[in-house]
Design an enzyme around this catalytic site. Structure first.
Site, PDB file in Angstrom:
ATOM      1  N   GLY A  53       4.296   1.059  13.910  1.00 29.59           N
ATOM      2  CA  GLY A  53       4.833  -0.239  14.315  1.00 29.59           C
ATOM      3  C   GLY A  53       5.727  -0.811  13.227  1.00 29.59           C
ATOM      4  O   GLY A  53       5.390  -0.762  12.051  1.00 29.59           O
ATOM      5  N   ALA A 100     -10.697   6.550  -8.082  1.00 27.31           N
ATOM      6  CA  ALA A 100     -11.171   5.479  -7.176  1.00 27.31           C
ATOM      7  C   ALA A 100     -11.114   4.163  -7.938  1.00 27.31           C
ATOM      8  O   ALA A 100     -12.125   3.650  -8.397  1.00 27.31           O
ATOM      9  CB  ALA A 100     -12.586   5.777  -6.705  1.00 27.31           C
ATOM     10  N   VAL A 101      -9.881   3.651  -8.082  1.00 26.72           N
ATOM     11  CA  VAL A 101      -9.674   2.452  -8.908  1.00 26.72           C
ATOM     12  C   VAL A 101      -9.176   1.274  -8.070  1.00 26.72           C
ATOM     13  O   VAL A 101      -8.509   0.382  -8.572  1.00 26.72           O
ATOM     14  CB  VAL A 101      -8.677   2.740 -10.054  1.00 26.72           C
ATOM     15  N   HIS A 157     -46.129  -6.893   8.552  1.00 19.73           N
ATOM     16  CA  HIS A 157     -46.790  -6.101   7.512  1.00 19.73           C
ATOM     17  C   HIS A 157     -47.177  -4.743   8.086  1.00 19.73           C
ATOM     18  O   HIS A 157     -47.711  -4.687   9.182  1.00 19.73           O
ATOM     19  CB  HIS A 157     -48.046  -6.816   7.014  1.00 19.73           C
TER      20      HIS A 157
HETATM   21  P1  FAD Z   1      -7.686   0.037   7.801  1.00 18.51           P
HETATM   22  O1  FAD Z   1      -9.046   0.426   8.157  1.00 18.51           O
HETATM   23  O2  FAD Z   1      -7.016   0.568   6.637  1.00 18.51           O
HETATM   24  O3  FAD Z   1      -6.818   0.170   9.125  1.00 18.51           O
HETATM   25  C1  FAD Z   1      -5.459  -0.076   9.162  1.00 18.51           C
HETATM   26  C2  FAD Z   1      -4.838   0.828  10.208  1.00 18.51           C
HETATM   27  O4  FAD Z   1      -3.478   0.445  10.369  1.00 18.51           O
HETATM   28  C3  FAD Z   1      -4.824   2.308   9.826  1.00 18.51           C
HETATM   29  O5  FAD Z   1      -5.241   3.078  10.911  1.00 18.51           O
HETATM   30  C4  FAD Z   1      -3.370   2.576   9.507  1.00 18.51           C
HETATM   31  O6  FAD Z   1      -2.978   3.914   9.794  1.00 18.51           O
HETATM   32  C5  FAD Z   1      -2.686   1.612  10.446  1.00 18.51           C
HETATM   33  N1  FAD Z   1      -1.318   1.261  10.052  1.00 18.51           N
HETATM   34  C6  FAD Z   1      -0.831   0.958   8.821  1.00 18.51           C
HETATM   35  N2  FAD Z   1       0.471   0.647   8.901  1.00 18.51           N
HETATM   36  C7  FAD Z   1       0.810   0.754  10.209  1.00 18.51           C
HETATM   37  C8  FAD Z   1       2.016   0.552  10.930  1.00 18.51           C
HETATM   38  N3  FAD Z   1       3.136   0.113  10.341  1.00 18.51           N
HETATM   39  N4  FAD Z   1       2.018   0.782  12.260  1.00 18.51           N
HETATM   40  C9  FAD Z   1       0.878   1.172  12.893  1.00 18.51           C
HETATM   41  N5  FAD Z   1      -0.289   1.352  12.259  1.00 18.51           N
HETATM   42  C10 FAD Z   1      -0.311   1.144  10.952  1.00 18.51           C
HETATM   43  N6  FAD Z   1     -16.238  -1.091   4.062  1.00 18.51           N
HETATM   44  C11 FAD Z   1     -17.453  -1.513   4.462  1.00 18.51           C
HETATM   45  O7  FAD Z   1     -17.586  -2.655   4.917  1.00 18.51           O
HETATM   46  N7  FAD Z   1     -18.550  -0.692   4.398  1.00 18.51           N
HETATM   47  C12 FAD Z   1     -18.475   0.556   3.903  1.00 18.51           C
HETATM   48  O8  FAD Z   1     -19.482   1.264   3.846  1.00 18.51           O
HETATM   49  C13 FAD Z   1     -17.213   1.024   3.456  1.00 18.51           C
HETATM   50  N8  FAD Z   1     -17.089   2.278   2.972  1.00 18.51           N
HETATM   51  C14 FAD Z   1     -15.859   2.723   2.582  1.00 18.51           C
HETATM   52  C15 FAD Z   1     -15.754   4.000   2.059  1.00 18.51           C
HETATM   53  C16 FAD Z   1     -14.533   4.490   1.644  1.00 18.51           C
HETATM   54  C17 FAD Z   1     -14.436   5.891   1.082  1.00 18.51           C
HETATM   55  C18 FAD Z   1     -13.374   3.674   1.771  1.00 18.51           C
HETATM   56  C19 FAD Z   1     -12.029   4.194   1.362  1.00 18.51           C
HETATM   57  C20 FAD Z   1     -13.469   2.394   2.284  1.00 18.51           C
HETATM   58  C21 FAD Z   1     -14.713   1.892   2.681  1.00 18.51           C
HETATM   59  N9  FAD Z   1     -14.862   0.601   3.176  1.00 18.51           N
HETATM   60  C22 FAD Z   1     -16.098   0.156   3.561  1.00 18.51           C
HETATM   61  C23 FAD Z   1     -13.708  -0.323   3.296  1.00 18.51           C
HETATM   62  C24 FAD Z   1     -13.200  -0.365   4.750  1.00 18.51           C
HETATM   63  O9  FAD Z   1     -12.858   0.948   5.158  1.00 18.51           O
HETATM   64  C25 FAD Z   1     -11.993  -1.287   4.858  1.00 18.51           C
HETATM   65  O10 FAD Z   1     -12.313  -2.558   4.330  1.00 18.51           O
HETATM   66  C26 FAD Z   1     -11.577  -1.452   6.323  1.00 18.51           C
HETATM   67  O11 FAD Z   1     -11.259  -0.205   6.876  1.00 18.51           O
HETATM   68  C27 FAD Z   1     -10.400  -2.412   6.441  1.00 18.51           C
HETATM   69  O12 FAD Z   1     -10.005  -2.502   7.763  1.00 18.51           O
HETATM   70  P2  FAD Z   1      -8.478  -2.816   8.161  1.00 18.51           P
HETATM   71  O13 FAD Z   1      -8.432  -2.757   9.648  1.00 18.51           O
HETATM   72  O14 FAD Z   1      -8.011  -4.021   7.470  1.00 18.51           O
HETATM   73  O15 FAD Z   1      -7.647  -1.607   7.541  1.00 18.51           O
HETATM   74  P1  NAD Z   2     -13.422  -1.080  -6.601  1.00 19.37           P
HETATM   75  O1  NAD Z   2     -12.530  -2.231  -6.862  1.00 19.37           O
HETATM   76  O2  NAD Z   2     -14.748  -1.292  -5.975  1.00 19.37           O
HETATM   77  O3  NAD Z   2     -13.705  -0.301  -7.979  1.00 19.37           O
HETATM   78  C1  NAD Z   2     -12.707   0.208  -8.789  1.00 19.37           C
HETATM   79  C2  NAD Z   2     -13.277   0.378 -10.185  1.00 19.37           C
HETATM   80  O4  NAD Z   2     -12.342   1.096 -10.950  1.00 19.37           O
HETATM   81  C3  NAD Z   2     -13.529  -0.955 -10.896  1.00 19.37           C
HETATM   82  O5  NAD Z   2     -14.826  -0.965 -11.444  1.00 19.37           O
HETATM   83  C4  NAD Z   2     -12.446  -0.989 -11.958  1.00 19.37           C
HETATM   84  O6  NAD Z   2     -12.845  -1.671 -13.130  1.00 19.37           O
HETATM   85  C5  NAD Z   2     -12.252   0.491 -12.230  1.00 19.37           C
HETATM   86  N1  NAD Z   2     -10.947   0.838 -12.784  1.00 19.37           N
HETATM   87  C6  NAD Z   2      -9.737   0.350 -12.422  1.00 19.37           C
HETATM   88  N2  NAD Z   2      -8.765   0.956 -13.141  1.00 19.37           N
HETATM   89  C7  NAD Z   2      -9.381   1.849 -13.969  1.00 19.37           C
HETATM   90  C8  NAD Z   2      -8.922   2.775 -14.946  1.00 19.37           C
HETATM   91  N3  NAD Z   2      -7.626   2.917 -15.197  1.00 19.37           N
HETATM   92  N4  NAD Z   2      -9.838   3.519 -15.599  1.00 19.37           N
HETATM   93  C9  NAD Z   2     -11.160   3.405 -15.332  1.00 19.37           C
HETATM   94  N5  NAD Z   2     -11.652   2.528 -14.420  1.00 19.37           N
HETATM   95  C10 NAD Z   2     -10.775   1.774 -13.748  1.00 19.37           C
HETATM   96  O7  NAD Z   2     -12.523  -0.051  -5.769  1.00 19.37           O
HETATM   97  P2  NAD Z   2     -12.917   1.297  -5.041  1.00 19.37           P
HETATM   98  O8  NAD Z   2     -14.224   1.795  -5.504  1.00 19.37           O
HETATM   99  O9  NAD Z   2     -11.702   2.140  -5.155  1.00 19.37           O
HETATM  100  O10 NAD Z   2     -13.080   0.814  -3.550  1.00 19.37           O
HETATM  101  C11 NAD Z   2     -11.968   0.233  -2.852  1.00 19.37           C
HETATM  102  C12 NAD Z   2     -12.419  -0.762  -1.849  1.00 19.37           C
HETATM  103  O11 NAD Z   2     -13.116  -0.119  -0.804  1.00 19.37           O
HETATM  104  C13 NAD Z   2     -13.328  -1.801  -2.447  1.00 19.37           C
HETATM  105  O12 NAD Z   2     -12.756  -3.057  -2.254  1.00 19.37           O
HETATM  106  C14 NAD Z   2     -14.609  -1.687  -1.715  1.00 19.37           C
HETATM  107  O13 NAD Z   2     -15.116  -2.937  -1.334  1.00 19.37           O
HETATM  108  C15 NAD Z   2     -14.269  -0.861  -0.489  1.00 19.37           C
HETATM  109  N6  NAD Z   2     -15.416   0.029  -0.246  1.00 19.37           N
HETATM  110  C16 NAD Z   2     -16.571  -0.525   0.212  1.00 19.37           C
HETATM  111  C17 NAD Z   2     -17.682   0.261   0.375  1.00 19.37           C
HETATM  112  C18 NAD Z   2     -18.948  -0.362   0.856  1.00 19.37           C
HETATM  113  O14 NAD Z   2     -18.891  -1.471   1.353  1.00 19.37           O
HETATM  114  N7  NAD Z   2     -20.087   0.298   0.740  1.00 19.37           N
HETATM  115  C19 NAD Z   2     -17.633   1.610   0.071  1.00 19.37           C
HETATM  116  C20 NAD Z   2     -16.467   2.133  -0.424  1.00 19.37           C
HETATM  117  C21 NAD Z   2     -15.351   1.322  -0.570  1.00 19.37           C
END
Ligand code: FAD
Ligand code: NAD
Length: 481
Positions: free
Chosen positions: A122, A279-280, A454
């Site tokens: 989009g 993963a930063v 419990h």
């Molecule tokens: P996204 O999920 O990123 O969705 C955006 C969508 O828009 C994508 O499909 C993308 O392809 C599409 N898009 C982008 N640009 C365009 C365009 N121009 N046209 C059409 N489509 C487009 N959160 C939790 O709450 N619990 C968890 O356990 C958790 N675990 C995670 C584990 C990992 C490894 C990662 C990476 C993230 C995790 N998160 C978790 C974070 C969570 O995935 C995100 O916060 C969530 O997906 C955000 O939703 P969103 O819809 O904003 O974005």
């Molecule tokens: P994060 O922000 O949770 O953690 C990134 C970490 O990397 C921080 O502790 C930061 O201090 C460190 N960092 C940054 N730059 C660095 C460097 N140059 N060297 C060493 N350390 C550095 O980000 P994430 O783990 O990449 O996750 C991304 C997002 O996805 C988060 O916002 C998180 O909420 C979401 N997520 C959520 C879940 C969940 O809800 N269980 C699981 C996975 C991801």
């Protein structure tokens, strides 16, 4: 030809697809465009969360936890399991099946709710128009009174350790390893670092996590974060705090390795890994969207700027989910999507950002909502604290999982619960009670007077609240004012 809609949502992740479904339920003619392509070139709604985030990571966390428990806990239950065999390909296939089942479900939900799902890219054209380009390259222009940017986020690519998608990978790459790396390095001890570090460490990788900050999970109450770090370290995760990485380079041709240089405690160090996960953090997805070009304002970090009702500065254009920043969590994105659709319908729905549940799915799990003790004090509250150790909880003992603590942070003047921070078994599930307590502005007295089953893990929530005022029954009270 232009197709006319009431609402066009760009992005079909946890922010976009619920917004589209709720808008359609409320009578708006709605389309949702999503560009996601899996590595096998299949399109799928559900965004990062369902395809490469929450769901696949939880599937692997579950499998690796089962593997770990079979190895380390079965004997304590009197179960001899013989030699365990890891079939990683099957574990990965199960993960993919779990994700695909859910992403396929979104298409069914779109059909049931009469949302037009469009698989492709989009681009905002201005004047209430969006150009849709299908994965086959066909173009179509949609016009709508309301356009919602829900394009999500992508992993930050560090210049000093750029992804090559083979040896240096992002979280998506790390979910797809076909072999357990012997030596795994991770930059960043955030949520992804410790969750994916746990997966591969349980499956046998010698795992080192390099974290730049001096504190572990600084958003979590310091006492709980410290205890969590102790449990994770005991399991074998080597978490090095205050480690500043200067370079990571891939060496070797046939057998590749990653050499990482970093500085810690004033000393220069080098580690060699088979795989490195970076993963930063994550950055907003706006490349190619044309949002800036049509006048949508971004903040200094590239997130789309919105007001309290998700309106951008351009009339008719709204934004929700990861692309607007704040907590990057799927449930926060879902709530924003639903709230926006209801607001468009004239309702006054609001998201309560003071009661966001957060979970790290390690074992034991880490979960929190509301203020930590440090945050509450910094805000000027006079706090009273209660703690419930799982060591005193019958259900946790029966589960062979009596590790961890629930900590209650309450306002000493009003008795209101300000925050709940926990480490322990299934605290992700106990968190719902804590969020409800904040949502209903519950006092410690309200919870104290609520009967808990419990033996359940939730009893420990009750005990922790009782201990705030020194009246816990099953643990020695350490209440302090
Ligand atoms: P996204 O999920 O990123 O969705 C955006 C969508 O828009 C994508 O499909 C993308 O392809 C599409 N898009 C982008 N640009 C365009 C365009 N121009 N046209 C059409 N489509 C487009 N959160 C939790 O709450 N619990 C968890 O356990 C958790 N675990 C995670 C584990 C990992 C490894 C990662 C990476 C993230 C995790 N998160 C978790 C974070 C969570 O995935 C995100 O916060 C969530 O997906 C955000 O939703 P969103 O819809 O904003 O974005
Ligand atoms: P994060 O922000 O949770 O953690 C990134 C970490 O990397 C921080 O502790 C930061 O201090 C460190 N960092 C940054 N730059 C660095 C460097 N140059 N060297 C060493 N350390 C550095 O980000 P994430 O783990 O990449 O996750 C991304 C997002 O996805 C988060 O916002 C998180 O909420 C979401 N997520 C959520 C879940 C969940 O809800 N269980 C699981 C996975 C991801």
């Amino acid at each position: 030809m232009t197709d006319q809609y009431d609402v066009v949502v760009v992005g079909g992740g946890p922010a976009g697809y619920p917004a589209a479904i709720r808008a359609a339920q409320l009578g708006f003619k709605t389309a949702c465009i999503d560009a996601w392509l899996n590595k096998d070139n299949t399109a799928a709604f559900g965004g990062t969360c369902l395809n490469a985030g929450c769901i696949p990571s939880k599937a692997l966390l579950e499998s690796s936890e089962l593997w770990h428990r079979m190895q380390h806990e079965a004997a304590a239950h009197g179960i001899g399991v013989g030699e365990l065999k890891l079939d990683l390909a099957k574990m990965q296939a199960r993960k993919t099946a779990v994700s695909r089942g859910l992403t396929g479900g979104i298409k069914q939900l779109f059909a049931a709710n009469k949302v037009t799902g469009l698989e492709g890219f989009g681009k905002l054209l201005g004047d209430g128009k969006v150009e849709f380009t299908s994965h086959k390259g066909e173009k179509q222009v949609l016009s709508a009174k309301t356009i919602v940017i829900a394009t999500g986020s992508s992993p930050v690519n560090l210049k000093i350790a750029p992804f090559d998608n083979e040896s240096i990978v992002d979280s998506w790459g790390a979910l797809d390893f076909t072999e357990v790396p012997q030596r795994l390095g991770i930059i960043g001890a955030g949520v992804i670092g410790v969750e994916l570090g746990s997966v591969w460490s349980r499956l046998g990788a010698k795992t080192v996590i390099l974290e730049a900050l001096p504190n572990f999970l600084p958003m979590v109450d310091a006492q709980i974060a410290k205890e969590a770090m102790r449990h994770l370290t005991k399991q074998g995760l080597d978490i090095r705090l205050g480690a500043k990485v200067s370079t990571a380079k891939v060496t070797g041709t046939k057998t590749k390795a990653v050499e990482v240089e970093y500085e810690m405690g004033g000393e220069k160090k080098t580690e060699v890994f088979d795989k490195l996960i970076v993963a930063v953090g994550r950055r907003p997805n706006t490349d190619g969207l044309n949002a800036k070009e049509i006048g949508v304002a971004f903040d200094e970090r590239g997130f789309v700027k919105v007001d309290a009702n998700y309106k951008t500065n351009v009339p008719g254009i709204y934004a929700i989910g990861d692309v607007i920043g704040g907590a990057m969590l799927a449930h926060k994105a879902i709530e924003e999507g639903v709230a926006l659709a209801e607001q468009l319908h004239g309702e006054h729905t609001q998201v309560n950002y003071n009661a966001i549940p957060s979970v790290v799915y390690t074992a034991p799990e880490i979960a929190w909502t509301g203020l930590s003790e440090e945050q509450a004090k910094a805000k000027g509250y006079e706090v009273k604290i209660g703690t419930g150790p799982f060591a005193a909880n019958g259900r946790a003992k029966a589960m062979e999982a009596a590790q961890g603590t629930i900590k209650i942070i309450a306002d000493a003047k009003t008795d209101r619960i300000l925050g709940v921070h926990m480490v322990g078994p299934y605290v992700s599930e106990l968190l719902a009670e804590a969020v409800l307590a904040l949502e209903f502005a519950a006092t410690c007295e309200d919870i104290a007077l609520t009967m808990h089953g419990h033996p359940t893990l939730s009893e420990n929530f009750h005990e922790a609240v009782l201990s705030v005022d020194g009246r816990a029954i099953h643990a020695v009270n350490k209440a302090k004012k």
